[in-house]
Enzyme design. Structure first.
Site, PDB file in Angstrom:
ATOM      1  N   ASP A 122      39.460  37.786  28.623  1.00 46.73           N
ATOM      2  CA  ASP A 122      38.430  38.148  29.597  1.00 46.73           C
ATOM      3  C   ASP A 122      37.348  37.074  29.571  1.00 46.73           C
ATOM      4  O   ASP A 122      36.896  36.671  28.489  1.00 46.73           O
ATOM      5  CB  ASP A 122      37.840  39.522  29.264  1.00 46.73           C
ATOM      6  CG  ASP A 122      36.936  40.042  30.372  1.00 46.73           C
ATOM      7  OD1 ASP A 122      37.461  40.683  31.294  1.00 46.73           O
ATOM      8  OD2 ASP A 122      35.716  39.793  30.317  1.00 46.73           O
ATOM      9  N   ASN A 130      28.536  33.574  38.708  1.00 45.14           N
ATOM     10  CA  ASN A 130      28.572  33.740  40.162  1.00 45.14           C
ATOM     11  C   ASN A 130      27.168  33.865  40.747  1.00 45.14           C
ATOM     12  O   ASN A 130      26.858  33.273  41.796  1.00 45.14           O
ATOM     13  CB  ASN A 130      29.393  34.974  40.533  1.00 45.14           C
ATOM     14  CG  ASN A 130      30.886  34.739  40.393  1.00 45.14           C
ATOM     15  OD1 ASN A 130      31.365  33.639  40.562  1.00 45.14           O
ATOM     16  ND2 ASN A 130      31.622  35.789  40.077  1.00 45.14           N
ATOM     17  N   ASP A 139      34.984  30.722  40.858  1.00 48.61           N
ATOM     18  CA  ASP A 139      36.405  30.447  41.118  1.00 48.61           C
ATOM     19  C   ASP A 139      36.896  29.263  40.286  1.00 48.61           C
ATOM     20  O   ASP A 139      38.023  29.265  39.793  1.00 48.61           O
ATOM     21  CB  ASP A 139      36.621  30.153  42.603  1.00 48.61           C
ATOM     22  CG  ASP A 139      36.542  31.402  43.465  1.00 48.61           C
ATOM     23  OD1 ASP A 139      36.530  32.521  42.900  1.00 48.61           O
ATOM     24  OD2 ASP A 139      36.488  31.264  44.698  1.00 48.61           O
ATOM     25  N   ASP A 165      38.511  38.559  36.298  1.00 52.11           N
ATOM     26  CA  ASP A 165      38.380  37.604  35.197  1.00 52.11           C
ATOM     27  C   ASP A 165      39.239  37.986  33.995  1.00 52.11           C
ATOM     28  O   ASP A 165      38.974  37.543  32.876  1.00 52.11           O
ATOM     29  CB  ASP A 165      36.909  37.489  34.769  1.00 52.11           C
ATOM     30  CG  ASP A 165      36.313  38.853  34.393  1.00 52.11           C
ATOM     31  OD1 ASP A 165      37.032  39.869  34.470  1.00 52.11           O
ATOM     32  OD2 ASP A 165      35.130  38.893  34.018  1.00 52.11           O
TER      33      ASP A 165
END
Length: 294
Positions: A122, A130, A139, A165
């Protein structure tokens, strides 16, 4: 569930002796995925043309000579009206959740070893990335993790972007030392690629092993719990570091104020000695502070 569009034309890919694509009538990334899916390097001809079927495709491979160099011409054609599920994640090139669900249901005939280890990965604080650098940076972080996973596992291992993720790896080994080495390789690769892209990426991992692919649910729960335990331990560590930084900052301010108050009396020899001691103490505190924040 999404499906690949049926190939209405023959896919043509030309590769050199090193397996690099020299020409293709489709985009290079898609061509590379086709070659990977059909395990083309297990079927390349020694001399003559070879033809065979892989999954829902008819394949022809031929050795050709161009400009005094040898190449392999690969022709791929869908059989009749057959379609296949889109099992690839477009962002990372790894298998996607569709593939995972088919694997869990037993619908896929894979060569997964009866004994295996599951690694759950993770990305830490992707939302923060973000929010602060934009979704393109997020991304890019996902792509870096995906590429690092692909670079760090073997052909018989299975890597999946489960969603967002989170990534799953089915490792054809239950040896702890092997699992640890794979995770370390992934972390090192992420760190190297992240520095090159000026993105700081950290991951949390959880692992579990089993002697049967049919025990996936139990294995997932065990690995997931370990992964969240690691995440929580990191949060505790971050709080401890924050408290230590706060304490250091207060000590630095106290010594600085005391040092400033003594400066006006610097003509006194005993005070000069005290100033030196305070200055040395302040330097040590600042160095310790800098080590924490770097």
């Amino acid at each position: 569930m999404k499906k690949f569009v049926k190939a209405e034309k023959t896919i043509c890919i030309l590769i050199n002796q090193q397996g690099e694509i020299y020409y293709s009538n489709i985009d290079k990334d898609t061509a590379e995925k086709y070659l990977e899916d059909i395990h083309i390097f297990d079927h390349l001809p020694v001399d003559d043309t070879v033809s065979f079927n892989v999954q829902h495709y008819s394949m022809t491979a031929d050795k050709v000579n161009l400009d005094n160099a040898e190449y392999y011409l690969i022709l791929i054609q869908a059989q009749g009206n057959l379609y296949r599920y889109a099992y690839r994640d477009s962002l990372t090139g790894l298998y996607n959740r569709n593939y995972w669900e088919q694997l869990r249901s037993g619908a896929l005939d894979t060569c997964t070893s009866p004994s295996f280890s599951l690694i759950i990965i993770d990305i830490d604080n992707l939302k923060h990335l973000n929010d602060n650098k934009g979704h393109l940076a997020g991304d890019k972080a996902i792509r870096i993790v995906g590429q690092s996973i692909r670079d760090s596992i073997r052909k018989q291992d299975i890597a999946i972007r489960y969603g967002g993720d989170e990534f799953f790896i089915l490792l054809a080994s239950t040896k702890r030392v092997v699992v640890k080495k794979v995770i370390n390789r992934i972390r090192e690769s992420i760190n190297k690629k992240g520095k090159a892209e000026n993105i700081h990426i950290e991951i949390s991992t959880g692992t579990a092993c089993s002697d049967s692919i049919h025990k996936l649910e139990k294995v997932i729960t065990m690995a997931d719990n370990k992964m969240y335990k690691e995440k929580n331990e990191k949060k505790v560590q971050v709080r401890q570091i924050a408290d230590e930084l706060k304490n250091l900052k207060q000590k630095i301010e106290t010594v600085r104020d005391k040092l400033n108050s003594k400066v006006v009396q610097e003509s006194n020899v005993s005070i000069n000695k005290e100033l030196l001691e305070l200055s040395i103490k302040l330097d040590k505190l600042i160095i310790k502070y800098i080590k924490y924040v770097q």
